[in-house]
Each structure stands twice: as C-alpha cells, then as structure tokens.
Scaffold this motif. Structure first.
Motif, PDB file in Angstrom:
ATOM      1  N   TRP A   1      -7.045  -0.332 -13.138  1.00 28.92           N
ATOM      2  CA  TRP A   1      -7.496  -0.374 -10.941  1.00 28.92           C
ATOM      3  C   TRP A   1      -6.805  -0.134 -10.628  1.00 28.92           C
ATOM      4  O   TRP A   1      -5.104  -1.186 -10.627  1.00 28.92           O
ATOM      5  N   THR A   2      -6.591   0.389 -10.110  1.00 33.05           N
ATOM      6  CA  THR A   2      -5.715   0.985  -8.866  1.00 33.05           C
ATOM      7  C   THR A   2      -5.660   1.170  -7.497  1.00 33.05           C
ATOM      8  O   THR A   2      -6.468   1.672  -7.150  1.00 33.05           O
ATOM      9  N   ALA A   3      -4.710   1.041  -6.858  1.00 33.67           N
ATOM     10  CA  ALA A   3      -4.793   1.417  -5.602  1.00 33.67           C
ATOM     11  C   ALA A   3      -3.007   2.314  -5.277  1.00 33.67           C
ATOM     12  O   ALA A   3      -2.248   1.599  -5.953  1.00 33.67           O
ATOM     13  N   ARG A   4      -3.534   3.988  -5.158  1.00 29.64           N
ATOM     14  CA  ARG A   4      -1.878   4.352  -5.201  1.00 29.64           C
ATOM     15  C   ARG A   4      -1.600   5.485  -3.851  1.00 29.64           C
ATOM     16  O   ARG A   4      -2.570   5.807  -2.745  1.00 29.64           O
ATOM     17  N   GLU A   5      -0.476   4.962  -3.030  1.00 33.58           N
ATOM     18  CA  GLU A   5      -0.473   6.022  -2.500  1.00 33.58           C
ATOM     19  C   GLU A   5      -0.187   7.284  -2.368  1.00 33.58           C
ATOM     20  O   GLU A   5       0.841   8.163  -3.543  1.00 33.58           O
ATOM     21  N   THR A   6      -1.369   7.952  -1.799  1.00 33.18           N
ATOM     22  CA  THR A   6      -0.976   9.513  -1.695  1.00 33.18           C
ATOM     23  C   THR A   6       0.102  10.317  -0.156  1.00 33.18           C
ATOM     24  O   THR A   6       0.234  11.865  -1.127  1.00 33.18           O
ATOM     25  N   ALA A   7       0.230   9.416   0.336  1.00 35.23           N
ATOM     26  CA  ALA A   7       0.147  10.365   1.762  1.00 35.23           C
ATOM     27  C   ALA A   7       1.063   9.246   2.793  1.00 35.23           C
ATOM     28  O   ALA A   7       0.629   8.316   2.488  1.00 35.23           O
ATOM     29  N   SER A   8       2.465   9.720   3.251  1.00 39.27           N
ATOM     30  CA  SER A   8       3.134   8.954   4.071  1.00 39.27           C
ATOM     31  C   SER A   8       2.365   8.942   5.852  1.00 39.27           C
ATOM     32  O   SER A   8       2.926   8.098   5.887  1.00 39.27           O
TER      33      SER A   8
ATOM     34  N   ALA B   1     -11.669   2.124  -9.848  1.00 37.56           N
ATOM     35  CA  ALA B   1     -11.933   1.133 -10.384  1.00 37.56           C
ATOM     36  C   ALA B   1     -12.952   0.803 -10.944  1.00 37.56           C
ATOM     37  O   ALA B   1     -13.668   1.724 -10.853  1.00 37.56           O
ATOM     38  N   SER B   2     -12.649   0.349 -12.184  1.00 36.36           N
ATOM     39  CA  SER B   2     -14.314   0.719 -13.312  1.00 36.36           C
ATOM     40  C   SER B   2     -14.704  -0.120 -13.884  1.00 36.36           C
ATOM     41  O   SER B   2     -13.409  -0.935 -14.774  1.00 36.36           O
ATOM     42  N   GLU B   3     -15.616  -0.452 -14.084  1.00 37.44           N
ATOM     43  CA  GLU B   3     -16.618  -1.292 -14.865  1.00 37.44           C
ATOM     44  C   GLU B   3     -17.373  -0.873 -15.488  1.00 37.44           C
ATOM     45  O   GLU B   3     -17.904  -0.390 -15.453  1.00 37.44           O
ATOM     46  N   ALA B   4     -18.552  -0.968 -16.590  1.00 39.22           N
ATOM     47  CA  ALA B   4     -19.960  -0.920 -17.224  1.00 39.22           C
ATOM     48  C   ALA B   4     -20.316  -0.898 -16.378  1.00 39.22           C
ATOM     49  O   ALA B   4     -20.953   0.903 -16.333  1.00 39.22           O
ATOM     50  N   ASP B   5     -20.775  -1.008 -14.883  1.00 45.67           N
ATOM     51  CA  ASP B   5     -21.767  -0.895 -14.609  1.00 45.67           C
ATOM     52  C   ASP B   5     -21.578  -0.815 -12.827  1.00 45.67           C
ATOM     53  O   ASP B   5     -22.653  -0.377 -12.327  1.00 45.67           O
ATOM     54  N   MET B   6     -19.836  -0.274 -12.587  1.00 44.64           N
ATOM     55  CA  MET B   6     -19.653  -0.127 -11.471  1.00 44.64           C
ATOM     56  C   MET B   6     -18.530   0.495 -11.434  1.00 44.64           C
ATOM     57  O   MET B   6     -17.737   0.337 -11.965  1.00 44.64           O
ATOM     58  N   VAL B   7     -18.517   1.288 -10.787  1.00 41.99           N
ATOM     59  CA  VAL B   7     -17.502   2.134 -10.354  1.00 41.99           C
ATOM     60  C   VAL B   7     -16.776   3.272  -9.264  1.00 41.99           C
ATOM     61  O   VAL B   7     -17.880   3.414  -8.361  1.00 41.99           O
ATOM     62  N   VAL B   8     -15.726   3.002  -8.505  1.00 44.21           N
ATOM     63  CA  VAL B   8     -15.105   4.105  -7.605  1.00 44.21           C
ATOM     64  C   VAL B   8     -13.680   4.482  -7.347  1.00 44.21           C
ATOM     65  O   VAL B   8     -12.575   4.146  -7.227  1.00 44.21           O
ATOM     66  N   ASN B   9     -14.177   6.323  -7.003  1.00 47.01           N
ATOM     67  CA  ASN B   9     -12.436   6.165  -6.558  1.00 47.01           C
ATOM     68  C   ASN B   9     -13.006   7.461  -5.741  1.00 47.01           C
ATOM     69  O   ASN B   9     -14.056   8.315  -5.510  1.00 47.01           O
ATOM     70  N   LEU B  10     -11.435   6.496  -5.011  1.00 46.64           N
ATOM     71  CA  LEU B  10     -12.137   7.615  -2.959  1.00 46.64           C
ATOM     72  C   LEU B  10     -10.742   7.265  -2.723  1.00 46.64           C
ATOM     73  O   LEU B  10      -9.770   6.427  -3.546  1.00 46.64           O
ATOM     74  N   ASP B  11     -10.921   8.227  -1.773  1.00 42.55           N
ATOM     75  CA  ASP B  11      -9.190   8.591  -1.077  1.00 42.55           C
ATOM     76  C   ASP B  11      -9.920   8.137   0.389  1.00 42.55           C
ATOM     77  O   ASP B  11     -10.775   8.371   1.099  1.00 42.55           O
ATOM     78  N   LEU B  12      -8.681   7.319   0.727  1.00 42.58           N
ATOM     79  CA  LEU B  12      -8.959   6.820   2.094  1.00 42.58           C
ATOM     80  C   LEU B  12      -7.350   7.591   2.908  1.00 42.58           C
ATOM     81  O   LEU B  12      -6.315   7.478   2.555  1.00 42.58           O
ATOM     82  N   GLN B  13      -7.496   8.131   4.105  1.00 41.61           N
ATOM     83  CA  GLN B  13      -6.402   8.408   5.311  1.00 41.61           C
ATOM     84  C   GLN B  13      -7.093   8.011   6.757  1.00 41.61           C
ATOM     85  O   GLN B  13      -7.882   7.123   7.541  1.00 41.61           O
ATOM     86  N   SER B  14      -5.712   6.875   6.781  1.00 36.58           N
ATOM     87  CA  SER B  14      -5.826   5.724   7.802  1.00 36.58           C
ATOM     88  C   SER B  14      -6.100   6.996   9.587  1.00 36.58           C
ATOM     89  O   SER B  14      -5.234   8.108   9.692  1.00 36.58           O
ATOM     90  N   LEU B  15      -6.831   6.835  10.661  1.00 38.80           N
ATOM     91  CA  LEU B  15      -7.291   6.795  11.247  1.00 38.80           C
ATOM     92  C   LEU B  15      -6.367   6.403  12.440  1.00 38.80           C
ATOM     93  O   LEU B  15      -6.523   7.166  13.350  1.00 38.80           O
ATOM     94  N   THR B  16      -5.675   5.250  12.112  1.00 45.52           N
ATOM     95  CA  THR B  16      -5.219   4.629  12.894  1.00 45.52           C
ATOM     96  C   THR B  16      -4.014   3.741  12.933  1.00 45.52           C
ATOM     97  O   THR B  16      -3.585   3.670  11.750  1.00 45.52           O
ATOM     98  N   PRO B  17      -3.330   3.602  13.777  1.00 43.76           N
ATOM     99  CA  PRO B  17      -1.415   2.917  13.203  1.00 43.76           C
ATOM    100  C   PRO B  17      -1.916   1.441  13.052  1.00 43.76           C
ATOM    101  O   PRO B  17      -3.010   0.663  12.851  1.00 43.76           O
ATOM    102  N   GLU B  18      -1.161   0.722  12.471  1.00 40.43           N
ATOM    103  CA  GLU B  18      -1.247  -0.201  11.317  1.00 40.43           C
ATOM    104  C   GLU B  18      -1.119  -1.316  13.293  1.00 40.43           C
ATOM    105  O   GLU B  18      -0.703  -0.760  14.428  1.00 40.43           O
ATOM    106  N   ILE B  19      -1.859  -2.156  13.160  1.00 40.45           N
ATOM    107  CA  ILE B  19      -2.682  -3.251  14.008  1.00 40.45           C
ATOM    108  C   ILE B  19      -1.890  -4.609  13.858  1.00 40.45           C
ATOM    109  O   ILE B  19      -2.404  -4.616  12.223  1.00 40.45           O
ATOM    110  N   LEU B  20      -1.084  -5.129  14.346  1.00 36.13           N
ATOM    111  CA  LEU B  20      -0.534  -6.549  14.065  1.00 36.13           C
ATOM    112  C   LEU B  20      -1.384  -7.102  14.498  1.00 36.13           C
ATOM    113  O   LEU B  20      -1.326  -7.723  15.875  1.00 36.13           O
ATOM    114  N   ASN B  21      -1.406  -9.181  14.209  1.00 37.95           N
ATOM    115  CA  ASN B  21      -2.498  -9.484  14.567  1.00 37.95           C
ATOM    116  C   ASN B  21      -1.495 -10.661  14.971  1.00 37.95           C
ATOM    117  O   ASN B  21      -0.620 -10.768  14.331  1.00 37.95           O
ATOM    118  N   GLY B  22      -2.593 -11.474  15.613  1.00 33.83           N
ATOM    119  CA  GLY B  22      -1.795 -12.992  15.999  1.00 33.83           C
ATOM    120  C   GLY B  22      -0.251 -12.505  17.376  1.00 33.83           C
ATOM    121  O   GLY B  22      -0.812 -11.668  18.117  1.00 33.83           O
TER     122      GLY B  22
END
Length: 380
Positions: free
Chosen positions: A161-168, A177-198
C-alpha cells in the motif's frame, strides 16, 4: 483537526499482539472477542516527556512539509475521494497512513528489526451502486523496508500500500492499494495550494497548551485511475482530499468524540469543519473549520459560525452503535445551507477502534451549491 491517530497509538501498544509487529498484517477488523476502546479511554493522559509539541504557529515549507516530522508522536496522511466511472457508477475511497513514534528519538539497536516507529494504514472502498462497503487495516514496524515515510521524491508505504510523489509543482501523488476484493490505482494532482487550518496551521483542540496539532489540507486534487470492486474493474475520475496533521496531543477528559466534514462544492468552494463533543452532549467551543474560496483564498471558521443539526439517525447492525445519518450544516455568513446524506448508510470501519467514515452527497438548500465529500464520526 484529525486528532484520531492518538487512538491508534494506544491501540497499537495495548491491543496488537507483538508478533503482528514483526511484519505487515491485514485484517478486516478487531479480534472477535476484542472490546473496542472508547475515545475517552485512548485520548486521556499525558504524553511522555521529550516529544515535540504544537505550541505556537510555525512556518510551513513545501514540498518539505509533505514528508515526515520526527520528534512528534503522531502523524498521518489522510486521502479520501469521490470518483465516478464512465457509466456514472459512483465510488468513495479512503487510504490513510498513520505514523506513531514510541519514543521521542530513535534508539540505536543491534537488531535490524529495531525501530521506534510503527505504521498503521486503513483502506476502504464504497461501491454505491453495488451497495458494498469494504475495509481493511494493516500495521507494521518501520524496519526492514516494511513501512515508512521519506525520501525524495516522497514515499509513504506499508508493504504494497503506497502513496508516492510523482511531481512537486503542482504536487502530485500516485496511490496504490490492493486486497482480495478491492484495488485502487489512482493519480492525484493538486488544484489548489496547501490550506493552513486554524491559526496559520496551528489547530488548537483545547485551552491546554500543547493540546494542538499542525494541520493543513489539500482540498482539491484532480484524480484519475482505476478501481476494482469485487471482480469488476472501472476507469474512474473525480476529486480527492488530503488531510495532513502531526502532533503530540490528547483530548481533554470531558471530550468524547468528534464529527468531521470535508466537503467539495460545485461552485468551487471547499469546507472543512470538525465538531468536538463533550460528555454532557454540548459542543466544545474549540470546534473549528476552514472555508476555502474558489480562488484558493481561505478563512478560519469558529464554532459560532457553523450550525449543525442531525436530521436522522442510523444504528449499526454490526456494532449496535447509533450514528447521525443525515445532517444539515449551515454557515449563514457565507450563504451556505447544506443537507448532507451518506451515499451508503453502512460505512462503519470495524477496526480496533470503531468509527464511521464514508462518502456523502451534498444537496444545497435555498439556492446553495451541491457537492460531494467525506464525513467521519467517532465516540458514538
């Protein structure tokens, strides 16, 4: 907010047999006779001396702060998302990595198994049309390559089960992530800057100094890839949300649970709000949130600015716990009146610490925007 990892620290230390920590372990839930711990039991007490504390606002640096923060007791990378297949089939997913330090500093040991950190991960998939909610958990020591977080580009993993950076720029991740009855293989790209909470990223949980965390979110990450639910594989796209938090904090004795909302609205705004609940049923004044505008600007929300009403309830057939099911959330100062409904009623994670977390649909009331999101409820 996301103070939940303190839960898993205690779970790891008290509930998990030592043999399991020698290697990764995947389970569908706690042992059959194991009594789940309550929020009050696991979040009380004082942390050991020597850990770093979230006491004052700090300067954040990205992409460095996407990585691990050693010296703090708890840390997590919390990915959730709502995705659709080409035929309109809807899925929700959760992939979470928790880093828990057992001692403030690493102690040199002669054994290659030696480590002062443990990782835990939760993987869940909501198949709305298939009316299936699947969940698995793993945990392992951070030794011999079994689990960890670090490197350039950044990698967070627990076995396969991994989360790997592909671009900065823009910051991007690949989730697998993979189990016997479920698998995800997803590419995520940020559309907004980091939002600081509090307070500039310092999220206070109570008036007690140090009862706080450093907390930021990436509320909109364009997502595409594949999901397998049961025997069927789907090409999907949609939006993900990343919550990042590190701390050495604990709930006050009179705080028993929380309700956490992460909502992506169709007008481009995003809303995060967590409501801390007290033993007497009242709302803790340290409940808080963040409203993000479509242009990426944001403002903090205090407990007085948000109105929450439980519209209906649902009782789990597995645990017997009674959870709110449908909510109405209002932010009058921002013309938001939202009805929040689970895409499946039963999205309860039967982990060592049981909680409800799942995909929700957002309906606008009186002209307010609709949308999608994730909801977490603990302490019921």
């Amino acid at each position: 907010m996301r103070i939940r990892v303190i839960v898993f620290l205690v779970v790891l230390l008290l509930l998990i047999p030592p043999l399991f920590l020698l290697a990764g372990r995947s389970l569908a839930g706690p042992a059959e006779k194991e009594k789940p711990m309550s929020v009050g039991e696991v979040l009380g007490g004082t942390p050991a001396e020597g850990f770093s504390r979230a006491l004052v606002p700090r300067s954040f640096r990205f992409p460095e702060d996407h990585g691990a923060h050693h010296g703090f007791r708890n840390e997590w990378w919390y990915f959730t998302g709502n995705l659709q297949a080409i035929d309109g089939r809807h899925f929700g997913y959760q992939l979470t990595f928790f880093r828990v330090a057992l001692t403030p500093q690493e102690v040199k040991r002669s054994s290659h198994w030696g480590t002062n950190e443990i990782f835990m991960a939760h993987f869940a998939l909501t198949d709305v049309q298939g009316k299936q909610f699947r969940f698995a958990q793993r945990y392992s020591r951070a030794a011999l390559g079994l689990s960890g977080a670090g490197g350039k580009p950044l990698s967070i993993w627990l076995e396969d089960w991994t989360a790997r950076e592909t671009a900065s720029h823009p910051w991007s991740m690949q989730l697998t992530a993979s189990e016997a009855d479920m698998v995800v293989n997803l590419d995520l790209q940020s559309l907004t800057p980091e939002i600081l909470n509090g307070e500039g990223g310092l999220s206070r949980k109570s008036a007690t100094p140090g009862n706080a965390s450093y907390y930021y979110s990436m509320p909109r990450m364009r997502t595409s890839g594949t999901i397998r639910s049961g025997k069927d594989t789907f090409k999907v796209s949609g939006l993900s949300w990343l919550d990042r938090e590190w701390s050495t904090s604990a709930l006050e004795a009179n705080q028993v649970g929380w309700d956490w909302f992460a909502l992506q609205l169709d007008d481009g705004r995003d809303l995060m709000f967590y409501r801390l609940r007290r033993k007497d049923g009242s709302v803790d004044p340290f409940s808080a949130g963040t409203l993000v505008n479509a242009d990426g600007s944001s403002r903090a929300l205090n407990s007085n600015e948000v109105r929450l009403e439980v519209v209906s309830w649902w009782t789990s057939p597995s645990s017997g716990s009674r959870y709110p099911s449908v909510w109405r959330l209002q932010v009058p100062g921002s013309q938001l009146d939202l009805r929040i409904t689970p895409r499946l009623e039963d999205q309860e994670l039967m982990a060592n610490f049981r909680y409800w977390e799942g995909a929700v649909a957002v309906e606008g009331v009186g002209g307010a925007p609709k949308g999608s999101g994730y909801l977490e409820m603990t302490g019921y």
